[in-house]
Design an enzyme around this catalytic site. Structure first.
Site, mmCIF file in Angstrom:
data_model
loop_
_atom_site.group_PDB
_atom_site.id
_atom_site.type_symbol
_atom_site.label_atom_id
_atom_site.label_comp_id
_atom_site.label_asym_id
_atom_site.label_seq_id
_atom_site.Cartn_x
_atom_site.Cartn_y
_atom_site.Cartn_z
ATOM 1 N N ASP A 1 0.840 -0.909 0.203
ATOM 2 C CA ASP A 1 0.043 -0.091 -0.107
ATOM 3 C C ASP A 1 1.107 1.481 -0.212
ATOM 4 O O ASP A 1 0.726 2.560 0.306
ATOM 5 C CB ASP A 1 -1.119 0.240 1.169
ATOM 6 C CG ASP A 1 -1.906 -1.645 0.953
ATOM 7 O OD1 ASP A 1 -2.183 -1.654 -0.178
ATOM 8 O OD2 ASP A 1 -2.106 -1.657 2.636
ATOM 9 N N LYS B 1 1.680 2.130 -5.220
ATOM 10 C CA LYS B 1 2.238 1.478 -5.899
ATOM 11 C C LYS B 1 1.560 2.002 -7.182
ATOM 12 O O LYS B 1 1.768 1.486 -8.601
ATOM 13 C CB LYS B 1 2.407 -0.309 -6.151
ATOM 14 C CG LYS B 1 3.235 -0.422 -4.759
ATOM 15 C CD LYS B 1 3.554 -2.107 -5.190
ATOM 16 C CE LYS B 1 1.956 -2.459 -4.332
ATOM 17 N NZ LYS B 1 2.101 -1.968 -2.573
ATOM 18 N N GLY C 1 -4.440 -4.914 -3.611
ATOM 19 C CA GLY C 1 -5.895 -3.502 -4.190
ATOM 20 C C GLY C 1 -4.996 -1.907 -4.210
ATOM 21 O O GLY C 1 -4.270 -1.219 -3.942
ATOM 22 N N HIS C 2 -4.315 -2.040 -5.818
ATOM 23 C CA HIS C 2 -4.026 -0.356 -6.658
ATOM 24 C C HIS C 2 -5.043 0.188 -7.010
ATOM 25 O O HIS C 2 -5.643 0.301 -7.808
ATOM 26 C CB HIS C 2 -3.073 -1.276 -7.346
ATOM 27 C CG HIS C 2 -1.774 -1.706 -6.866
ATOM 28 N ND1 HIS C 2 -1.356 -2.732 -7.374
ATOM 29 C CD2 HIS C 2 -1.506 -2.798 -6.292
ATOM 30 C CE1 HIS C 2 0.242 -3.677 -7.641
ATOM 31 N NE2 HIS C 2 -0.502 -3.402 -5.722
ATOM 32 N N GLN D 1 2.175 -5.765 -3.462
ATOM 33 C CA GLN D 1 2.360 -6.085 -1.403
ATOM 34 C C GLN D 1 3.614 -5.315 -1.865
ATOM 35 O O GLN D 1 4.167 -4.512 -2.180
ATOM 36 C CB GLN D 1 2.639 -7.990 -1.358
ATOM 37 C CG GLN D 1 0.999 -8.486 -0.930
ATOM 38 C CD GLN D 1 0.672 -8.161 -3.342
ATOM 39 O OE1 GLN D 1 1.298 -9.676 -3.450
ATOM 40 N NE2 GLN D 1 -0.420 -8.468 -2.416
#
Ligand code: GDP
Ligand code: IMO
Ligand code: MG
Length: 437
Positions: free
Chosen positions: A13, A16, A40-41, A223
């Site tokens: 988080d 990225k 979750g980007h 990640q």
């Protein structure tokens, strides 16, 4: 623009998605090489915040081919939904290429992920319960079902039947859970196979051909370094290689294909799930107290630190240069993009951890034994802040307050890596380029 691997340098988080989206216009291919929809980007599209879980964050640009590499684990239902969501936003997924060698997350993987966490009780990892660990377990055990198996119904049924003999026994006898039939899984998965078939490709060959023609490839990590299966805070990690080396195995290219390694670092640190976190500023509800609990709550509030995938509140803490130096080494970082500097505008002073102390010993390097990390007390430097200065509109480095610049330059000194991108807000244009070309 040379080929680049982009990785998280902390526990995920770091931003990225934003940085991938920012630089993707310079690349011909944007490749996810590990992880799955545990990621979750966030990318901003017009006025909409989009959370991408499987689709590479380069999907916004017509010029870039998004690729899901062989190292990714794919939940086909999630991918089909994500594609529909993007298409509804006017973003075409037509160019997507999916590796036939990627492994498929099956319904029993998700159930087993949750059941195993429950069994671990207080020692649970705090996984996203998306079936990531169980799917990679099957991959390593050579029992997995791959994307290419979806191409042939007969093969798919055969592999599923074999898998279910073992999975159903485990589900029923160890966890007391419901079993699956081949038919019910086929009913769900074969329609996905039909939708995804046109996107399946020999991605490793495609990328190598592109590289030999001088095309530029961006490898988008998910990640972060401290969640890496080898280099992270094991066992409180994910089940894939999130460090830069993972890009080679997870996409099928040799190390010479990589020219630059861009590490994404938040100006502070967050973590979701269990495991050690030396600079954590514990929230009051987690047993924290005093100034630490106040500062932790302020970081969480100012940074909107809630998980994109699970909605969980992220644990927050000061910047940790011990893990930053470690990330620089294990990834071979050539550059750092520092995100969320604007969040620190909430503080009078900002702290930076320069070393740990444990049982009277000082650790300047990442400790060999995890037990040290659990008990490590951070040694802090306190730097003057830039409270009250809204830096979210700064467009050039010189516009930043002197104390913000001093903070950035100090972190550069103690990590030994140039900070060539500085992010002061979630939007693409809230970014200052400082040597990244
Ligand atoms: P990822 O998983 O590394 O892509 O990061 P996430 O998307 O899970 O979390 C990063 C969050 O920070 C998202 O909500 C982004 O929109 C937001 N973000 C990224 N960069 C900045 C920044 O410089 N400032 C602020 N305030 N928010 C940012
Ligand atoms: P992005 O790509 C933050 C964490 C989980 C848990 C551990 C194992 O958005 O940075 P898993 O479901 O992978 O088996 O969970 O890893 N985790 C993440 N934390 N960001 C992520 O992805 C994460 N993906 C997994 O919270 O601690
Ligand atoms: Mg995320």
């Amino acid at each position: 623009m040379p080929s680049t691997v982009l990785v998280g340098t902390q526990w995920g988080d770091e931003g990225k998605g934003k940085i991938t989206d920012l630089i993707a216009s310079d690349f011909d291919y944007v490749v996810r090489f590990q992880g799955g929809n545990n990621a979750g980007h966030t990318v901003i599209h017009g006025d909409t915040k989009l959370a991408l879980h499987l689709m590479p964050s380069g999907v916004m640009y017509e010029n870039a081919v998004p690729v899901i590499g062989n190292g990714v684990v794919i939940d086909p239902g999630v991918l089909v939904k994500e594609m529909a969501l993007l298409e509804a936003e006017g973003i075409s997924c037509e160019r997507l290429k999916i590796s036939c060698d990627a492994h498929v997350i099956m319904p029993y993987h998700k159930v087993l992920d949750g059941a195993e966490e429950k069994r671990l009780g207080n020692n649970q990892i705090g996984t996203t319960k998306r079936g990531i660990g169980p799917c990679y377990q099957d991959k390593i055990a050579r029992k997995g079902i791959r994307v290419q198996d979806l191409l042939d119904e007969k093969i798919f049924r055969l592999k599923l039947e074999t898998a279910l003999q073992q999975k159903n026994a485990v589900l029923q006898k160890i966890y007391g859970l419901q079993t699956y039939t081949v038919e019910e899984i086929c009913d769900e998965y074969l329609p996905y196979a039909r939708i995804l078939k046109p996107y399946m490709a020999e991605t490793a060959h495609m990328l190598n051909s592109a590289l030999s023609q001088g095309k530029n490839v961006l490898f988008e990590g998910a990640q972060g370094t401290l969640l890496d299966i080898d280099h992270g805070t094991y066992p409180y990690v994910t089940s894939s290689s999130c460090t830069s080396g993972g890009a080679c195995t997870g996409a099928g290219v040799g190390p010479v294909a990589v020219d630059r390694v861009l590490g994404i670092s938040k100006a502070y640190v967050t973590r979701v799930g269990g495991g050690p976190f030396p600079t954590e500023l514990k929230f009051a509800e987690d047993g924290g107290s005093g100034q630490d609990a106040i500062d932790g709550a302020l970081l969480c509030e100012a940074g909107h630190e809630f998980g994109v995938t699970t909605g969980r509140k992220r644990r927050c803490g000061w910047f940790d240069s011990v893990i930053a130096r470690y990330a620089a080494e294990v990834n071979g970082l050539t550059d750092i993009a520092m995100t969320k500097l604007d969040v620190l505008s909430a503080f009078d002073t900002v702290k930076v951890c320069v070393a740990y102390e444990c049982d009277g010993e000082r650790y300047d390097y990442f400790p060999m034994q995890q037990s040290v990390l659990f008990h490590a007390k951070p040694v802090y430097e306190e730097l003057p802040g830039w409270k009250g200065c809204d830096i979210t509109g700064c467009k050039t480095y010189d516009e930043l307050p002197a104390n913000t610049r001093a903070y950035i330059e100090h972190l550069e000194d103690i990590t030994g890596v140039p900070i060539t991108i500085v992010s002061v807000g979630a939007d693409r244009d809230q970014t200052i380029m400082r040597g990244w070309e």
